[in-house]
Design an enzyme around this catalytic site. Structure first.
Site, PDB file in Angstrom:
ATOM      1  N   ASP A 233       0.837  -1.194   0.000  1.00  0.00           N
ATOM      2  CA  ASP A 233       0.000   0.000   0.000  1.00  0.00           C
ATOM      3  C   ASP A 233       0.876   1.251   0.000  1.00  0.00           C
ATOM      4  O   ASP A 233       2.043   1.215   0.411  1.00  0.00           O
ATOM      5  CB  ASP A 233      -0.912   0.019   1.226  1.00  0.00           C
ATOM      6  CG  ASP A 233      -1.991  -1.056   1.166  1.00  0.00           C
ATOM      7  OD1 ASP A 233      -2.277  -1.546   0.060  1.00  0.00           O
ATOM      8  OD2 ASP A 233      -2.528  -1.414   2.236  1.00  0.00           O
ATOM      9  N   ALA A 234       0.307   2.360  -0.401  1.00  0.00           N
ATOM     10  CA  ALA A 234       1.065   3.612  -0.476  1.00  0.00           C
ATOM     11  C   ALA A 234       1.612   4.028   0.885  1.00  0.00           C
ATOM     12  O   ALA A 234       2.687   4.629   0.972  1.00  0.00           O
ATOM     13  CB  ALA A 234       0.191   4.724  -1.059  1.00  0.00           C
TER      14      ALA A 234
END
Length: 250
Positions: free
Chosen positions: A60-61
């Site tokens: 995920d970012a």
């Protein structure tokens, strides 16, 4: 012209960096992406029309990618320069390092088209190591902590339904995943350090909080209290790609 492929391993040293440009509608959510940082200097070097970054999975970012990095390759479409010296590619690594970019690359090198299959073939077989900062709604007793760590040494088989947060783009399936190792260490008060080794494709955030019962068992189930994940880092992706560059390549 036939595309050329450049492989390597990337590190994300800061949070809020996506693997590829991340848009919701027409609005860009993250300012930086790994594809931008790595792809633009390579695009300038090989003078291609466009490029596509393919990673061995993706975090995920808001998750850092540490350790030796995540394997990836860049497919460069219609390159005008096809003879590239290894030293020219290594210069991109040096440039990112010297400018203290939040995205770093290692083992950057040209690879053969057939080598790219390793990324897909390894998807189901690689394992990953994680480190997370976890919060519980109340501190755990020493007995409960010892119980969880004893379970973690034996491994844990999970049943994970597609997380609520990705249901809009992934099929509603139930996947069986295994945690190979788990260790929980107290930090202070309600905060703990969690170290995990898991099969590829395991949703770590959902394992911690349970995702409203969609992951079973969860760390919250084991602890008997509400749990949530504050920060998450990937510390290792166990896929040997691309080959390590030996001294003397230039």
């Amino acid at each position: 012209r036939a595309p050329i492929f450049i492989g390597g391993r990337y590190l994300k040293l800061e949070r809020n960096i996506s693997q590829t440009p991340f848009f919701v509608g027409e609005r860009r959510v993250t300012e930086l992406s790994v594809a931008d940082v790595v792809g633009e200097p390579i695009k300038a070097l090989v003078r291609c029309d466009s490029y596509n970054l393919v990673g061995s999975g993706r975090e995920d970012a808001d998750v850092r990618m540490l350790g030796d990095g995540r394997p990836f390759y860049l497919e460069c479409t219609n390159p005008r320069t096809t003879i590239i010296k290894p030293g020219q590619i290594r210069a991109i690594e040096d440039q990112l390092r010297s400018t203290k970019s939040p995205v770093q690359v290692r083992r950057l090198q040209m690879i053969r088209p057939e080598d790219t299959s390793i990324i897909r073939e390894g998807e189901e077989h690689k394992t990953k190591h994680y480190c997370a900062l976890v919060w519980f709604s109340s501190p755990l007793s020493q007995d409960k902590l010892a119980e969880i760590n004893a379970i973690g040494k034996q491994g844990v088989l999970l049943q994970q339904k597609t997380p609520i947060r990705v249901l809009h783009r992934r099929a509603p399936l139930t996947r069986e995943r295994r945690l190979l190792a788990l260790e929980l260490e107290p930090i202070e008060g309600k905060f703990y350090k969690l170290r995990l080794e898991s099969e590829a494709g395991t949703y770590i955030k959902e394992f911690v909080h349970g995702d409203l019962g969609r992951t079973a068992p969860s760390l919250a189930d084991m602890a008997g209290v509400t749990a949530d994940i504050i920060e998450l880092d990937v510390e290792n992706v166990s896929l040997d790609f691309p080959p390590a560059i030996v001294d003397g390549d230039c």
